[in-house]
Design an enzyme around this catalytic site. Sequence first.
Site, PDB file in Angstrom:
ATOM      1  N   GLU A 170      -4.625  14.893  45.743  1.00 18.71           N
ATOM      2  CA  GLU A 170      -3.236  14.805  45.274  1.00 18.71           C
ATOM      3  C   GLU A 170      -2.957  13.444  44.650  1.00 18.71           C
ATOM      4  O   GLU A 170      -2.342  13.345  43.573  1.00 18.71           O
ATOM      5  CB  GLU A 170      -2.266  15.038  46.449  1.00 18.71           C
ATOM      6  CG  GLU A 170      -2.275  16.452  46.988  1.00 18.71           C
ATOM      7  CD  GLU A 170      -1.330  16.616  48.170  1.00 18.71           C
ATOM      8  OE1 GLU A 170      -0.587  15.666  48.476  1.00 18.71           O
ATOM      9  OE2 GLU A 170      -1.349  17.695  48.783  1.00 18.71           O
ATOM     10  N   HIS A 207       1.587  21.226  44.985  1.00 21.82           N
ATOM     11  CA  HIS A 207       1.502  22.187  46.092  1.00 21.82           C
ATOM     12  C   HIS A 207       0.060  22.247  46.604  1.00 21.82           C
ATOM     13  O   HIS A 207      -0.876  22.377  45.795  1.00 21.82           O
ATOM     14  CB  HIS A 207       1.935  23.576  45.626  1.00 21.82           C
ATOM     15  CG  HIS A 207       1.900  24.601  46.720  1.00 21.82           C
ATOM     16  ND1 HIS A 207       2.836  24.634  47.728  1.00 21.82           N
ATOM     17  CD2 HIS A 207       1.025  25.603  46.972  1.00 21.82           C
ATOM     18  CE1 HIS A 207       2.546  25.627  48.555  1.00 21.82           C
ATOM     19  NE2 HIS A 207       1.450  26.226  48.118  1.00 21.82           N
ATOM     20  N   GLY A 209       6.034  10.202  52.164  1.00 26.81           N
ATOM     21  CA  GLY A 209       6.065   9.594  50.831  1.00 26.81           C
ATOM     22  C   GLY A 209       4.744   9.035  50.344  1.00 26.81           C
ATOM     23  O   GLY A 209       4.722   8.116  49.523  1.00 26.81           O
ATOM     24  N   LEU A 213      15.105  24.751  45.651  1.00 32.88           N
ATOM     25  CA  LEU A 213      16.119  24.292  44.713  1.00 32.88           C
ATOM     26  C   LEU A 213      16.881  25.467  44.106  1.00 32.88           C
ATOM     27  O   LEU A 213      16.324  26.541  43.880  1.00 32.88           O
ATOM     28  CB  LEU A 213      15.461  23.473  43.608  1.00 32.88           C
ATOM     29  CG  LEU A 213      14.817  22.167  44.098  1.00 32.88           C
ATOM     30  CD1 LEU A 213      13.879  21.606  43.047  1.00 32.88           C
ATOM     31  CD2 LEU A 213      15.874  21.145  44.479  1.00 32.88           C
ATOM     32  N   MET A 222      11.205  19.155  50.745  1.00 28.44           N
ATOM     33  CA  MET A 222      11.104  20.415  51.467  1.00 28.44           C
ATOM     34  C   MET A 222      12.410  21.199  51.431  1.00 28.44           C
ATOM     35  O   MET A 222      12.975  21.581  52.465  1.00 28.44           O
ATOM     36  CB  MET A 222      10.668  20.155  52.908  1.00 28.44           C
ATOM     37  CG  MET A 222       9.339  19.432  53.032  1.00 28.44           C
ATOM     38  SD  MET A 222       7.971  20.307  52.237  1.00 28.44           S
ATOM     39  CE  MET A 222       7.780  21.678  53.373  1.00 28.44           C
ATOM     40  N   ARG A 223      12.902  21.435  50.233  1.00 29.80           N
ATOM     41  CA  ARG A 223      14.062  22.307  50.051  1.00 29.80           C
ATOM     42  C   ARG A 223      13.798  23.217  48.860  1.00 29.80           C
ATOM     43  O   ARG A 223      13.170  22.801  47.874  1.00 29.80           O
ATOM     44  CB  ARG A 223      15.335  21.489  49.775  1.00 29.80           C
ATOM     45  CG  ARG A 223      15.947  20.834  50.976  1.00 29.80           C
ATOM     46  CD  ARG A 223      17.207  20.074  50.601  1.00 29.80           C
ATOM     47  NE  ARG A 223      18.251  20.947  50.072  1.00 29.80           N
ATOM     48  CZ  ARG A 223      19.187  21.537  50.816  1.00 29.80           C
ATOM     49  NH1 ARG A 223      19.207  21.357  52.131  1.00 29.80           N
ATOM     50  NH2 ARG A 223      20.120  22.302  50.271  1.00 29.80           N
ATOM     51  N   THR A 225       9.832  26.171  38.189  1.00 27.91           N
ATOM     52  CA  THR A 225      10.719  27.222  37.699  1.00 27.91           C
ATOM     53  C   THR A 225      11.456  27.803  38.906  1.00 27.91           C
ATOM     54  O   THR A 225      11.276  27.340  40.032  1.00 27.91           O
ATOM     55  CB  THR A 225       9.935  28.330  36.975  1.00 27.91           C
ATOM     56  OG1 THR A 225       9.026  28.932  37.910  1.00 27.91           O
ATOM     57  CG2 THR A 225       9.154  27.778  35.782  1.00 27.91           C
ATOM     58  N   ASP A 246       6.960  27.913  43.902  1.00 26.74           N
ATOM     59  CA  ASP A 246       5.560  27.558  43.649  1.00 26.74           C
ATOM     60  C   ASP A 246       4.934  28.438  42.570  1.00 26.74           C
ATOM     61  O   ASP A 246       3.717  28.670  42.564  1.00 26.74           O
ATOM     62  CB  ASP A 246       4.731  27.646  44.940  1.00 26.74           C
ATOM     63  CG  ASP A 246       5.219  26.673  46.006  1.00 26.74           C
ATOM     64  OD1 ASP A 246       5.675  25.576  45.645  1.00 26.74           O
ATOM     65  OD2 ASP A 246       5.156  27.021  47.208  1.00 26.74           O
TER      66      ASP A 246
END
Length: 209
Positions: A174, A109, A12, A93, A90-91, A141, A145
């Site tokens: 990031e 990413h 996190g 969607l 880390m799934r 979308t 990625d």
Amino acid sequence: MKNIVVLISGNGSNLQAIIDACRTNKITGNVVAVLSNKADAYGLERAKLADIPAYFVDPALYHDRADYDNALIEQIDAYKPDIVVLAGFMRILSPGFVTHYQHKLLNIHPSLLPKYPGLHTHRQVLANKDSFHGVTVHFVTEELDGGPKIIQACIPVLPDDTEQSLQTRIQAEEYRIYPLAIRWLAEDRLKMKNNQAFLDDIALFDNLG
């Protein structure tokens, strides 16, 4: 002030950068909830320390990905989100989830997309002896990625770089650009139209690059 919901799976640290940016008025919004698919994600502790509601949503309790994502949607929508942020979630969607939050769903990413979608980007950069590496914030979308790029940051690959050193240097970028992209979206300056990102009605990247 916009309502921001953040989805995490791990430490996190990007979540922390977003919380800090909200608290210092660098983002005109507040993180109103944090959800994780991992019970031991330290990001849940970060949220609790910041007095933000934090939830573990256990994938094992659901029949399939669509059922799980529907449960996520129900919990997220209770907070009336203006922006939904993936910060190391880390799934993959489901299309239904992506469609539900279209135009307000962001991801970050660790590569200069479209190079190296998926995992192990630092390893691939070193294996291919790339001169540069980077990070991309993009709209989400259904293509992994593959959504419209919003902002990128680039660093040189040094002769003595390792996966760990690249990760550390990329993460510093990031923490700088993800809050910036969220700020643009919170200020209604950032929009997705025709599978392309626009800032103040100016296209940020062409559809090919």
